[in-house]
Design an enzyme around this catalytic site. Structure first.
Site, PDB file in Angstrom:
ATOM      1  N   GLU A   4      45.920 102.256 -27.083  1.00 36.86           N
ATOM      2  CA  GLU A   4      45.164 102.918 -26.019  1.00 36.86           C
ATOM      3  C   GLU A   4      45.990 104.041 -25.420  1.00 36.86           C
ATOM      4  O   GLU A   4      47.148 103.840 -25.041  1.00 36.86           O
ATOM      5  CB  GLU A   4      44.799 101.917 -24.916  1.00 36.86           C
ATOM      6  CG  GLU A   4      44.079 102.587 -23.750  1.00 36.86           C
ATOM      7  CD  GLU A   4      43.876 101.650 -22.568  1.00 36.86           C
ATOM      8  OE1 GLU A   4      43.272 102.082 -21.571  1.00 36.86           O
ATOM      9  OE2 GLU A   4      44.335 100.495 -22.630  1.00 36.86           O
ATOM     10  N   LYS A  53      27.865 117.371 -19.969  1.00 37.08           N
ATOM     11  CA  LYS A  53      28.827 118.464 -20.108  1.00 37.08           C
ATOM     12  C   LYS A  53      30.282 118.016 -20.009  1.00 37.08           C
ATOM     13  O   LYS A  53      31.126 118.495 -20.785  1.00 37.08           O
ATOM     14  CB  LYS A  53      28.531 119.547 -19.069  1.00 37.08           C
ATOM     15  CG  LYS A  53      29.317 120.840 -19.301  1.00 37.08           C
ATOM     16  CD  LYS A  53      28.964 121.481 -20.639  1.00 37.08           C
ATOM     17  CE  LYS A  53      27.556 122.067 -20.619  1.00 37.08           C
ATOM     18  NZ  LYS A  53      27.242 122.775 -21.881  1.00 37.08           N
ATOM     19  N   THR A  55      31.630 115.259 -20.994  1.00 36.40           N
ATOM     20  CA  THR A  55      31.982 114.649 -22.276  1.00 36.40           C
ATOM     21  C   THR A  55      32.115 115.715 -23.352  1.00 36.40           C
ATOM     22  O   THR A  55      33.051 115.679 -24.175  1.00 36.40           O
ATOM     23  CB  THR A  55      30.927 113.613 -22.676  1.00 36.40           C
ATOM     24  OG1 THR A  55      30.909 112.579 -21.696  1.00 36.40           O
ATOM     25  CG2 THR A  55      31.241 113.012 -24.040  1.00 36.40           C
ATOM     26  N   VAL A 105      28.465  96.407 -15.973  1.00 39.33           N
ATOM     27  CA  VAL A 105      28.059  95.003 -15.979  1.00 39.33           C
ATOM     28  C   VAL A 105      28.564  94.328 -14.705  1.00 39.33           C
ATOM     29  O   VAL A 105      29.409  94.871 -13.992  1.00 39.33           O
ATOM     30  CB  VAL A 105      28.589  94.266 -17.227  1.00 39.33           C
ATOM     31  CG1 VAL A 105      27.897  94.773 -18.491  1.00 39.33           C
ATOM     32  CG2 VAL A 105      30.105  94.439 -17.368  1.00 39.33           C
ATOM     33  N   CYS A 245      56.449  81.255  -7.465  1.00 40.44           N
ATOM     34  CA  CYS A 245      57.724  81.974  -7.407  1.00 40.44           C
ATOM     35  C   CYS A 245      58.221  82.028  -5.965  1.00 40.44           C
ATOM     36  O   CYS A 245      58.722  81.042  -5.442  1.00 40.44           O
ATOM     37  CB  CYS A 245      57.565  83.362  -8.021  1.00 40.44           C
ATOM     38  SG  CYS A 245      59.136  84.173  -8.410  1.00 40.44           S
ATOM     39  N   GLY A 247      56.513  81.953  -3.392  1.00 39.81           N
ATOM     40  CA  GLY A 247      55.734  80.973  -2.637  1.00 39.81           C
ATOM     41  C   GLY A 247      56.326  79.580  -2.705  1.00 39.81           C
ATOM     42  O   GLY A 247      56.239  78.803  -1.747  1.00 39.81           O
ATOM     43  N   HIS A 379      55.490  82.045 -13.373  1.00 38.81           N
ATOM     44  CA  HIS A 379      54.223  82.731 -13.133  1.00 38.81           C
ATOM     45  C   HIS A 379      53.152  82.230 -14.107  1.00 38.81           C
ATOM     46  O   HIS A 379      52.912  82.845 -15.156  1.00 38.81           O
ATOM     47  CB  HIS A 379      54.402  84.246 -13.282  1.00 38.81           C
ATOM     48  CG  HIS A 379      55.204  84.857 -12.184  1.00 38.81           C
ATOM     49  ND1 HIS A 379      54.632  85.323 -11.021  1.00 38.81           N
ATOM     50  CD2 HIS A 379      56.546  85.043 -12.058  1.00 38.81           C
ATOM     51  CE1 HIS A 379      55.583  85.789 -10.226  1.00 38.81           C
ATOM     52  NE2 HIS A 379      56.750  85.630 -10.827  1.00 38.81           N
ATOM     53  N   GLU A 381      50.014  82.404 -13.960  1.00 36.44           N
ATOM     54  CA  GLU A 381      48.854  83.291 -14.095  1.00 36.44           C
ATOM     55  C   GLU A 381      48.947  84.157 -15.347  1.00 36.44           C
ATOM     56  O   GLU A 381      47.917  84.611 -15.880  1.00 36.44           O
ATOM     57  CB  GLU A 381      48.694  84.173 -12.856  1.00 36.44           C
ATOM     58  CG  GLU A 381      49.757  85.233 -12.651  1.00 36.44           C
ATOM     59  CD  GLU A 381      50.973  84.753 -11.879  1.00 36.44           C
ATOM     60  OE1 GLU A 381      51.709  85.597 -11.337  1.00 36.44           O
ATOM     61  OE2 GLU A 381      51.187  83.523 -11.813  1.00 36.44           O
TER      62      GLU A 381
END
Length: 407
Positions: A4, A53, A55, A105, A245, A247, A379, A381
């Site tokens: 990307e 235009k 695009t 969406v 962590c 916390g 971590h 998450e």
């Protein structure tokens, strides 16, 4: 390989990357590289139409540096009329079927189904010169979206953090909480609270209505005392608490001060202290043990970064949640809970239920006499997925559901 290139076509800082993918596409055999251009079709209310235009202009810029998009992925908030679709195909030099509608969406997990319905997968196969394949089984995505759109209940989680004004700083955390909601078939509502507020205000009015409290990672002294007070509120009021962590470290300082009577308990991250409940490993590991860890590469400039194993205590809450006593989780931190205080904290009810395999570094703490109070040094998450919610997040939201039934 999926690459990307972010930003806007024409930005000077992106030019080296555009040149790199141009050269790669030129070096590979035909049908071995596909260029997909993500673009925006803005709707102008006064004109009552989608404008093509911008695009056309961005594709012109791409073509000027040698890149011809194979597929246009067009972000839009409404259907693309046939005339505009045909115009894009004609002036951007792509097939009309390759102008893919990427309609907005209601949640990110609806994207795979939406892109399939719009024909993106079909066009990718065509661009690669591959034969059409059987329709993908998207039932898992459908199930997730059904649970998101038609929850059986809802819970409110307070996130007491330092960077609540920039919620993207907690993006992986909020997604993991969402995964926990999916696992429990509930909607997770987030109540963002700046931890500094609790340094001058009573936490009760802010936290009495929530079903769970999460104190995430962070660094520095700002807002630390507020996080300590949030941990104290959760412990005393029997509200599910998840400390990640920083916390976890603040929960240990809270226990040292208010359960063990160590009034000066603090972290050396905030400056010199006579009671370093939290500190750098180099500050409380001594002699042979410190040298062994340094020789073994455990101290990368005092930072623990990446995956590390941990051993869980048999019969502990976390061992039941994981379903095993051997885990591996991702870390990013320098400061550790000082095991020199482990004995006194455990005498007052805090259980160190997860430790490094050598028993030196605390990984998880919990209270056995609390509905759900867990702190982790890592971590979790970062390992949560919509199809595989991290067990700690699934369990935390499950505890919040139980707490909501008691209110």
């Amino acid at each position: 390989m999926l690459c990307e290139v972010g930003g806007t076509v024409g930005d000077i800082e992106g030019l080296p990357f555009f040149e790199a993918i141009r050269q790669m596409g030129n070096d590979l055999p035909r049908h071995h590289a596909v260029y997909i251009h993500l673009t925006l079709l803005p709707f102008i209310p006064s004109a009552g139409e989608l404008k093509t235009k911008p695009t056309q202009h961005s594709v012109k810029e791409l073509r000027s540096i040698g890149i011809q998009p194979d597929i246009l992925l067009c972000r839009t908030d409404r259907p693309i009329p046939h005339g505009e679709r045909r115009k894009l195909a004609l002036f951007c030099n792509v097939r009309e079927s390759a102008v893919i509608e990427a309609r907005d969406v209601d949640n990110i997990y609806a994207v795979p189904e939406a892109y399939h319905e719009a024909g993106l997968d079909r066009e990718v196969l065509e661009a690669f010169g591959l034969d059409p394949m059987a329709a993908p089984d998207l039932m898992r995505w459908h199930t997730i979206n059904e649970r998101i759109r038609n929850p059986e209940g809802d819970v409110t989680i307070a996130i007491v953090g330092k960077y609540t004004g920039m919620k993207d700083a907690y993006k992986s955390l909020t997604e993991a909480l969402s995964h926990g909601g999916i696992a429990n078939k509930v909607r997770v509502n987030l109540d963002w609270i700046e931890s500094e507020v609790f340094e001058n205000e009573d936490p009760a009015p802010f936290l009495e209505h929530v079903n769970g409290i999460l104190v995430p990672g962070g660094f520095g002294q700002r807002g630390a005392e507020g996080k300590i007070r949030a941990a104290q509120f959760a412990r005393l009021r029997q509200v599910p608490y998840f400390g990640i962590c920083f916390g976890m470290q603040m929960a240990c300082i809270e226990a040292a001060r208010n359960l063990c009577g160590i009034a000066e308990a603090n972290s050396t991250e905030f400056g010199p202290t006579s009671e370093p409940v939290v500190g750098l490993m180099t500050e409380w590991l001594k002699g042979n043990e410190l040298q062994r860890r340094m020789d073994g590469g455990d101290l990368g400039g005092t930072m623990r970064l990446g995956a590390y194993p941990a051993t869980l205590s048999r019969g502990s809450r976390v061992a039941g949640i994981y379903g095993t006593t051997e885990i591996s989780e991702r870390h990013r931190h320098r400061y550790e809970v000082n095991t020199g205080y482990k004995g006194r904290l455990e005498q007052r009810g805090m259980r160190f239920s997860g430790m490094s395999p050598d028993g030196i570094l605390p990984e998880i703490i919990e209270y056995e006499d609390h509905p759900w109070f867990i702190g982790v040094q890592f971590h979790p998450e970062l390992k949560s997925r919509p199809f595989e919610p991290h067990p700690l997040f699934a369990s935390f939201i499950g505890a919040a559901v139980e707490q909501s039934r008691l209110v």
